[in-house]
Design an enzyme around this catalytic site. Sequence first.
Site, PDB file in Angstrom:
ATOM      1  N   ARG A 311       9.919  -2.786   0.150  1.00 48.59           N
ATOM      2  CA  ARG A 311       8.985  -2.667   1.384  1.00 48.59           C
ATOM      3  C   ARG A 311       9.798  -3.131   2.628  1.00 48.59           C
ATOM      4  O   ARG A 311       9.374  -2.952   3.567  1.00 48.59           O
ATOM      5  CB  ARG A 311       7.863  -3.367   1.089  1.00 48.59           C
ATOM      6  N   PHE A 432       1.625   4.620   3.071  1.00 48.99           N
ATOM      7  CA  PHE A 432       2.220   4.757   1.547  1.00 48.99           C
ATOM      8  C   PHE A 432       3.089   3.301   1.590  1.00 48.99           C
ATOM      9  O   PHE A 432       2.911   2.401   2.067  1.00 48.99           O
ATOM     10  CB  PHE A 432       3.295   5.742   1.712  1.00 48.99           C
ATOM     11  N   GLU A 433       3.536   3.448   0.269  1.00 47.88           N
ATOM     12  CA  GLU A 433       3.981   2.287  -0.439  1.00 47.88           C
ATOM     13  C   GLU A 433       3.246   0.845  -0.437  1.00 47.88           C
ATOM     14  O   GLU A 433       3.239  -0.212  -0.115  1.00 47.88           O
ATOM     15  CB  GLU A 433       5.156   1.656   0.507  1.00 47.88           C
ATOM     16  N   GLY A 434       1.869   1.231  -0.801  1.00 48.88           N
ATOM     17  CA  GLY A 434       0.896   0.252  -0.800  1.00 48.88           C
ATOM     18  C   GLY A 434       0.161   0.304   0.630  1.00 48.88           C
ATOM     19  O   GLY A 434       0.794  -0.024   1.602  1.00 48.88           O
TER      20      GLY A 434
END
Lengths: 628, 450
Positions: A311, A432-434
């Site tokens: 992240r 995205f990515e959480g």
Amino acid sequence: MSLNGLFRVSRAVKSGGKLLNKTCGVGSTDSQSPRFFRTHPRSLVYAKDLFLGNIAKKEVFPYPEISNEELDELNQLVAPVEKFFSEDVDSKKIDEEAKIPPETMSGLKELGLFGMQVPEEYGGLGLSNTMYARLVEIISLDAAITVTLAAHQAIGLKGILIAGNEEQKARYLPKLSSGEHVAAFCLTEPASGSDAASIQARGTPSKDGKHFLLNGSKIWISNGGIADVFTVFARTEVVDKDGNTKDNISAFIVERAFGGITSGKPEDKMGIRGSNTCEVHFENTPVPIENVIGEVGGGFKVAMNILNSGRFSMGSVSAGMIKKLIELTAEYAGTRKQFNKSLAEFGMIQEKFALMAQKAYVMESMAYLTAGMMDRPGVPDCSVEAAMVKIFSSEGAWVCVSEALQVLGGLGYIKDYPYERYLRDCRILPIFEGTNEILRVYVALTGMQYAGKILTGKIMDMKKGNLGVVLEMLGKRLRDTVNKKVDFGLMGKDGVVHPSLMENSKKLEENVYSFGTTVESLLYRFGKTIVDEQLVLKRVADIVINLYTMTAVLSRASRSISIGLRNHDHEVLIANTFCAEAYFQNNYLMAQLEKNSPENNDDSIKKIAMQVLEKRAYVCSHPLDRTF
Amino acid sequence: MVRTTCPAMNCTRSLLLARVLAALAPRSPAPRSPSALHTASAGLFRSKHASLGQRATRLPSRCFHSSARRPDAKPAPSSERSDQEGESSHTGAGKTLVTYEDLFERAARDSRTKATFTRVLEVFCKEDVRRRGHVEFIYAALKKMPEFGVEGDLSVYNKLLDVFPKEVFVPRNYIQRMFNHYPRQQECGVQLLEHMENYGVMPNVETKVLLVQIFGEKGHPMRKYQRLMYWFPRFKHVNPYPVPRELPRDPVDLARLSLQRIAGDLDARVTVYEMPSTDLSECGEDSSRLYVVGIQSPDQQTLLSKHNPERPVFVEGPFPLWLRKTCVYYYTLRADPLPPEEKVEEPVDPERSFFYPLELDLDLDRDLGDDDDFDVDEVEEGPVFALCMASSGDQATLSKWISGLQETNPILGRTPTVFRLNSGPQEIQTSSEPERKEDQDLLQSRKMTQ
């Protein structure tokens, strides 16, 4: 006083720099991670310590640097990439055709951008996190390419890189880092986003015991249509030590060549259109047992580690994008004239540029601070910091792009110009990515867990009515109100912040101190049921994010002014402005977190939402309705 | 004063009535049948005379007692009035009313509709500019409204109000205003509004204009109107779960509506297990009414799938559900609550959420000061898995429902199903026909006591 401080800081920075230079040489002999700085190993707890009301200043001051050699090397890398992106990448065409042309792809491969963090022995560039962050800042000029590359190496091959064994690495990494093979990360399923329990894909051992047969469907897989190697998460039956069978998740390396893999048609997306996103179906795909990453049934940890480590780069991606956007819009604002004045002379336009510059500066500061922390030896757990970078920069990017479009007026809305594409592209960042909501809960709960472990004893004593503890508490509160002096040593003797930032470093200290008491009272009030208080958690996360951003800009601006970087006065100005605002925000948020606070509308907010959701529609009557 | 005890006056009124009656027979041949008219008016005269004595004695009780001390006392309670009316219709004492009712009875011979009702009003108004006997006429009309099915129709009420002569009853000076001016007429106006209130009819501007024209700005009916207009709009949408005014006629649609109302879950899916077959070839009437309409939500499905098949599930019913004046019956599929020893609390799987911890590993509980929950003793009931409504409540029909449920809930095939049915009504009943209402009410009350 101020001169003294200046001297002290610059000395500290110098010695830090020296230290870094020295350690780098040592580090490069290490075969495994040549770029890691070697100092004494320690666990990184800066963000978590904030929850206790402490500033672990050694973690974040001085601002991390890279050595001159590394910088030269990096610049040598950056120049051709920058050239390639400005000359050979046609973002408009990629967006319109929803495909990255093969010649662009091969150009990316030649530049080695498919294996930026893969160690050199496997054919990658072997970049440290800091250098990786710098490179993706340039790549961010085209969002579709950024996402394609990120899906390939930030999550796609990351599983092999961090949890794979030697054979797996030797077998897959060379082809992946050269770009001959593209990787994809297959976790999301129609019924499972963040919930591992609803993963349906299943790996069943074959009769000969040498393979797993993989069955299931995955959706929204970036690179799903072009990838040759997939990191797939699926359920497998595991017998635990008590003899019970359990369905645990395992991570598999699956090659498209194994057969039984079909990709759906590419999804037609709003933004990042050039990147390939599609469904991937597995039907009795035989996966050799040696292709399990880590242990069978140990896929959950692998997935978490991959997600957590990917992240931090979003900070520099967003910063790169906004810096480019500032150039474009400032050009317009300087040339467009209305009423014989250029747009740049109007206060409301100026405000937007100040905002964009601030946000970009903060994103950069956070991103490189976090990258630098991750580059320290050992396996430092910076997942909380990385999550904060992601939250702040993805939201900041959206605000900035929106403001930039506002400056451009109608121009920003027209497809012939590149601006609207930025808006579409950056909308995916908070998702995205959480999603940012999930990451906020993560940030807040991780910190709460850490602080709770330490504070439990004290709070239990208070609840039991232990007079000594209560009196001590009261005494402390009383002393605070009469003569509140918070000093974490950011200034003064052994100070780490430059005196021109003194006022705001005091504000940071004050904020951190009161945040500590806030956390304590929250734990006292909610205990472990704070998990269900999402609006409280959101505020807690917002405060920590603010504290971390303040730290990052103070640290960076102190370094800049101390070593005399170009335009450091501008940096100081930005840092002071930003911190002053963040300080007020924090105070307000903490006031809301007090018990029975009149600023806190949470109950009403929840009620409104419940009533709307119960009806699943807007509840109010139309203003033109009448009863008689 | 309209009201008087003079027999001569009463006679004239009866004559007038006879004329009205004659005019009301539109389909009679052009030369009016003298015999019909004769019998009608003869009857009228007879009844008039017979009632004269009682009229005189009862008069005081029908008037407002105007008094200076209570200038705006409310009109006499309506119950008294209706008692008298009821009494009069039974004993045959207040025959005047009956004669006005006759107007409607006659009009009702061909049809009881709004058109015929309004025609009676029009005829009455046209017959006499002075509108003699309008108070009695209005009372009679109010009584007849439900029979004509116009009790919920605002325009009819306005027409009825229009029967009052205008401006006659408006007080002209402060003394009149202070005392109860034309009490009988005012009370009649209030009664009319109260009738509207009871049937939930909201007055409109036309009503207001009429009331102002008839009784003036500050009359009792106007006050009543203002009170109505204060409360009615506020109460109009007070029910968060309104029942449609017109219920669907098709029993399947009605069942669908009722089930969705009980389930209260937007996800719940209604399934019609057996559609009413419209061909009357084989079994005639009976086959056309066969249907089972069931409802089940996804949550209930999950609950059922977790049910221990060793334990039986119960089909219970019928239970009544009232929708306005209609009562329908439904059946439930439920199980007994789990005995405490079988309850297992599933621990939160630590490897469940990829992104954040689902629970904290802390010993601290919520502080009492922040525990906003009420201390409620909850009585645990067994889970309800599904609901249905059926054309008949016998086991054969309901087992069709269960077998239909099995398609989506395979567990039912392994679970013993016990039918615990009370002897209930054989079909969904609607009270659309007023004749059947009485015995149906009886039936329902019997059901309630059961």
